[in-house]
Design an enzyme around this catalytic site. Sequence first.
Site, PDB file in Angstrom:
ATOM      1  N   ASP A  11     -49.515 -39.311 -13.652  1.00 23.31           N
ATOM      2  CA  ASP A  11     -49.413 -38.727 -12.315  1.00 23.31           C
ATOM      3  C   ASP A  11     -47.965 -38.670 -11.827  1.00 23.31           C
ATOM      4  O   ASP A  11     -47.500 -37.640 -11.337  1.00 23.31           O
ATOM      5  CB  ASP A  11     -50.325 -39.469 -11.322  1.00 23.31           C
ATOM      6  CG  ASP A  11     -50.110 -40.968 -11.317  1.00 23.31           C
ATOM      7  OD1 ASP A  11     -49.468 -41.491 -12.259  1.00 23.31           O
ATOM      8  OD2 ASP A  11     -50.575 -41.628 -10.379  1.00 23.31           O
TER       9      ASP A  11
ATOM     10  N   ILE B  52     -53.653 -43.390 -20.429  1.00 24.90           N
ATOM     11  CA  ILE B  52     -54.870 -44.087 -20.861  1.00 24.90           C
ATOM     12  C   ILE B  52     -55.699 -44.492 -19.653  1.00 24.90           C
ATOM     13  O   ILE B  52     -56.897 -44.700 -19.760  1.00 24.90           O
ATOM     14  CB  ILE B  52     -54.571 -45.329 -21.738  1.00 24.90           C
ATOM     15  CG1 ILE B  52     -53.813 -46.412 -20.971  1.00 24.90           C
ATOM     16  CG2 ILE B  52     -53.822 -44.959 -22.992  1.00 24.90           C
ATOM     17  CD1 ILE B  52     -53.851 -47.778 -21.657  1.00 24.90           C
ATOM     18  N   ASP B  53     -55.055 -44.609 -18.471  1.00 24.19           N
ATOM     19  CA  ASP B  53     -55.772 -45.042 -17.271  1.00 24.19           C
ATOM     20  C   ASP B  53     -56.839 -44.047 -16.817  1.00 24.19           C
ATOM     21  O   ASP B  53     -57.731 -44.404 -16.052  1.00 24.19           O
ATOM     22  CB  ASP B  53     -54.785 -45.234 -16.115  1.00 24.19           C
ATOM     23  CG  ASP B  53     -53.931 -46.468 -16.327  1.00 24.19           C
ATOM     24  OD1 ASP B  53     -54.390 -47.385 -17.026  1.00 24.19           O
ATOM     25  OD2 ASP B  53     -52.818 -46.511 -15.794  1.00 24.19           O
TER      26      ASP B  53
ATOM     27  N   LYS C  84     -71.057 -70.730 -27.077  1.00 25.54           N
ATOM     28  CA  LYS C  84     -70.122 -71.813 -26.753  1.00 25.54           C
ATOM     29  C   LYS C  84     -69.307 -71.488 -25.508  1.00 25.54           C
ATOM     30  O   LYS C  84     -68.999 -72.379 -24.714  1.00 25.54           O
ATOM     31  CB  LYS C  84     -69.190 -71.971 -27.959  1.00 25.54           C
ATOM     32  CG  LYS C  84     -68.345 -73.222 -27.986  1.00 25.54           C
ATOM     33  CD  LYS C  84     -67.659 -73.330 -29.357  1.00 25.54           C
ATOM     34  CE  LYS C  84     -66.528 -74.325 -29.370  1.00 25.54           C
ATOM     35  NZ  LYS C  84     -65.778 -74.254 -30.644  1.00 25.54           N
ATOM     36  N   TYR C  85     -68.922 -70.240 -25.359  1.00 23.31           N
ATOM     37  CA  TYR C  85     -68.013 -69.852 -24.280  1.00 23.31           C
ATOM     38  C   TYR C  85     -68.605 -68.778 -23.374  1.00 23.31           C
ATOM     39  O   TYR C  85     -69.405 -67.954 -23.818  1.00 23.31           O
ATOM     40  CB  TYR C  85     -66.715 -69.259 -24.843  1.00 23.31           C
ATOM     41  CG  TYR C  85     -65.850 -70.235 -25.565  1.00 23.31           C
ATOM     42  CD1 TYR C  85     -65.195 -71.263 -24.893  1.00 23.31           C
ATOM     43  CD2 TYR C  85     -65.659 -70.125 -26.944  1.00 23.31           C
ATOM     44  CE1 TYR C  85     -64.389 -72.154 -25.564  1.00 23.31           C
ATOM     45  CE2 TYR C  85     -64.853 -71.015 -27.633  1.00 23.31           C
ATOM     46  CZ  TYR C  85     -64.222 -72.035 -26.939  1.00 23.31           C
ATOM     47  OH  TYR C  85     -63.426 -72.910 -27.598  1.00 23.31           O
TER      48      TYR C  85
ATOM     49  N   MET D 147     -55.975 -53.640 -19.824  1.00 22.13           N
ATOM     50  CA  MET D 147     -54.746 -53.038 -19.318  1.00 22.13           C
ATOM     51  C   MET D 147     -55.086 -51.928 -18.322  1.00 22.13           C
ATOM     52  O   MET D 147     -56.114 -51.270 -18.438  1.00 22.13           O
ATOM     53  CB  MET D 147     -53.975 -52.435 -20.493  1.00 22.13           C
ATOM     54  CG  MET D 147     -52.632 -51.873 -20.140  1.00 22.13           C
ATOM     55  SD  MET D 147     -51.703 -51.489 -21.650  1.00 22.13           S
ATOM     56  CE  MET D 147     -50.334 -52.610 -21.488  1.00 22.13           C
TER      57      MET D 147
END
Lengths: 530, 530
Positions: free
Chosen positions: A206, A235-236, A273-274, A281
């Site tokens: 932009d 990429i956004d 476990k997690y 990004m």
Amino acid sequence: MAANGTTAPRRTASEYSELQASRLGFSLPLPEVLRNSFQVVDGPPSSAAGNPGLRPNLLPVKCGSVVDPRDVHGLQSARSMHFVTAVRSSLHLISGGEPLWTTISSACTGVTSADVSNQSLKIGVVLSGGQAPGGHNVISGLFDYLQERTKGSTLYGFKGGPAGIMNCKYVELTTDFVYPYRNQFKQAEETAKKLDLDGLVVIGGDDSNTNACLLAENFRGKSMKTKVIGCPKTIDGDLKSKEVPISFGFDTACKIYAEMIGNVMIDARSTGKYYHFVRLMGRAASHITLECSLQTHPNITIIGEEVQQLIAELNEILAHDVVDEGGVWKKKLGDQSRQLFELLPQAIQEQLLLERDPHGNVQVAKIETEKMLIEMVEAELGSRQKQGLYKNVFKGQSHFFGYEGRCGLPSNFDSNYCYALGYAAGALLQSGKTGLISSVGNLSNPVEKWTVGGTPLTSLMDVERRHGKFKPVIKKAMVELQGAPFKKFASVREEWALKNQYFSPGPLQYVGPTSNVTNHTLVLELGAQA
Amino acid sequence: MAANGTTAPRRTASEYSELQASRLGFSLPLPEVLRNSFQVVDGPPSSAAGNPGLRPNLLPVKCGSVVDPRDVHGLQSARSMHFVTAVRSSLHLISGGEPLWTTISSACTGVTSADVSNQSLKIGVVLSGGQAPGGHNVISGLFDYLQERTKGSTLYGFKGGPAGIMNCKYVELTTDFVYPYRNQFKQAEETAKKLDLDGLVVIGGDDSNTNACLLAENFRGKSMKTKVIGCPKTIDGDLKSKEVPISFGFDTACKIYAEMIGNVMIDARSTGKYYHFVRLMGRAASHITLECSLQTHPNITIIGEEVQQLIAELNEILAHDVVDEGGVWKKKLGDQSRQLFELLPQAIQEQLLLERDPHGNVQVAKIETEKMLIEMVEAELGSRQKQGLYKNVFKGQSHFFGYEGRCGLPSNFDSNYCYALGYAAGALLQSGKTGLISSVGNLSNPVEKWTVGGTPLTSLMDVERRHGKFKPVIKKAMVELQGAPFKKFASVREEWALKNQYFSPGPLQYVGPTSNVTNHTLVLELGAQA
């Protein structure tokens, strides 16, 4: 090659991986309309139409169209451009659906067509802003257009981004030079004059395209022959409109991030476990996060657009005020924002007050929200544990997926899309157009059926607060809470929260059943428009 | 299904991604020797041969072979097993090279062959330790072997790793249950008896296979019928020997990490903004780092095996001594190690003194070496800047690639390799073997030509310091500084350091030119053996 141009050290073929080499050998398809003879057809006059409140004095740009002596009204005469095949080919009838000519001419007001001349051109191109997969495909498309349609033309690549235009640092792009990049990606004025440029292509997001628009107007104001065409890169995914349905790089980056998220989900499911917390990004817009969520089905997805008031207020304060250690500055925050700010761990408060990016925005990617959330969950569960309300063990694992998605080998979609964007940019310049962004549409159909044209950059513009001042800029396309992708997400997120419906897309493929799947965001948005 | 067995909530097909679904439908090949009738042939007696210093009293295991009344000497009688086709097929002659029979029988001492009975079996299987891509392919191979060759057999999967054997938590693996995992993946005794197990397959790394060996011996010592077979699993690649050329998961993980590294390299090359510092998941052995380096050519690669004395000394001290704040404990370090330790930033010193893993090892993956290196380079350049010796700007960007590589969809190589390992485990159990690790060889040839057999777990064993005591364990295969992969790396690293010869392998492919490429480490090691 001019004296100031440098010969960059070249890579030899032995330095390409086998997959890169196979991609290099892959011949990219072009939309049917760009394959044979075509005419350039003007669309209806445009203005910064979506923004009726736009004050003309904030937007001193009059370009966005062909340089035309009748065009003395600036914005009012900015026109979209479309390419149409000069001869109605029977192919369109055979392949079903409406003939392309009909499809396109129905979108055109007039039939004023500009002939495409065949003289040789001098064109510059610059990659502006952060990378996105496919940038070199745009250049390949532009290069091939010039090679095939304007014999004897010269293409200069500016080095180091827009600074290269200022400092006149460039390389001449030859067949040998372009080869490795196939399938992937008052000083300015002097440079344009010195190189005798007919055109300049700015490949960027932009802000970069805002600059392209201002540059086009500047060149035009000085009656220079140099035309400026933009290409939508980020990429956004936050540079888009009806005529520019997607920015390139978004498809590839989302697929890479979604692979990683899917893998981590398999870890979560298999070990138990997690609890994994993933940050991706990106800047203010949450298209990447929304798309990856649609691709992978996590339990919880945070879409920033739902909670961005605080950051907007902080931007304003930091532009004008001193952040005193005593915290007096906080009185300038609204009640809701101040409460939210006080809730945050100190480390996150400090990150929110970090330096702004060159455009005065919070550097959202530098805020380690994934760690913040783990800390906050730990604190909450710790307090529940003391009350005897929680008895399990919570272990958080944080991830940040960033640079590795921004520079991936482009997906089939991005490769084809970029090549068409670049080829179209070449045609727009050859037709003498300026202040347009290359636009490729009808993307839910096969490449041959894609439409090709140019959209006035002014039609994408709005006024925004930057460094605490109003500035004319291309409007960032945020996630629309009423848009089809968000609505789809909103309709399933409760189910994803309660049941583990993780979905693992696996690695990006170039061949086979998944290789030509496009992203959910594009499909849903095009579906909603249809 | 037994009362204690649970019915896990099943995923429906709609929850698979398109790529996963296409992989599910993919029929895996088997080595020729496993396709038709085959015999099991004993190899020569083995011992912990590579470790002549191994004290017999430290290794109270006598298994590693068929339960045989003549086998009263423990280690001395442990034998490798090979499968040979029962009928010499002309296919071997047609396809060139030596007939398979000859190739294999030359590696056998005797011709004592055990007939493979056709009775139904009850077999348990457990995934032990961290994940690695392909574990479910091993189970698929084992399951298909039992289905195809031992009608009426039952396969139990223990849940939650080895704890499932202790707590008798299991599910019966049926065709429906196994389907989704295709192409990817004194209480113990009671469980084996309760389920009337004929065999147990332990899919794990060095520690898990050490336990498999001890369990085999325990069952055997109590004259139980339950046989134990191991399968070599670890992304670290540190469980290998001549007969077990690679552990599964290594190939996939390295390919995923190499994709990410290659992408970051393209970022570095294209922006020139950051120096990127990448840390990869893993324990003491640096096979992953070495392999990724060979795949991507970074400027600098740190192979831990070159600098591990310090960590060894710290392990010893932490097992026996108190780390006092005053730092008296440091006197126990050797001179070189103490100097190195004092050089490190305080944050890294603290990380080196962190809790050990369950095996008493430093949790190397928890040391943020990538950040340490950035800090150290910043400090050094800062000091040079003061002396006027450095004028540029250094910006470091750190990365940790971990969980996202451990749970990827397995590569073609890992898929095929795992399936053969599992199918072979079924055959070894049906032949009454115990204390062996399923071993598939001749991997540089097409799958049909792969050799299949079992290697005594004892032959992989050594004594190691664990928690400061000598224990019999499977010897971790470290990067050999004299081995072919490291030598290859050493021969090119200076050139990579000075010239940017970055190599970007791109995403893991299942179809197309790169889909069947195996990793450098395996190719170089097999090449050196040939």
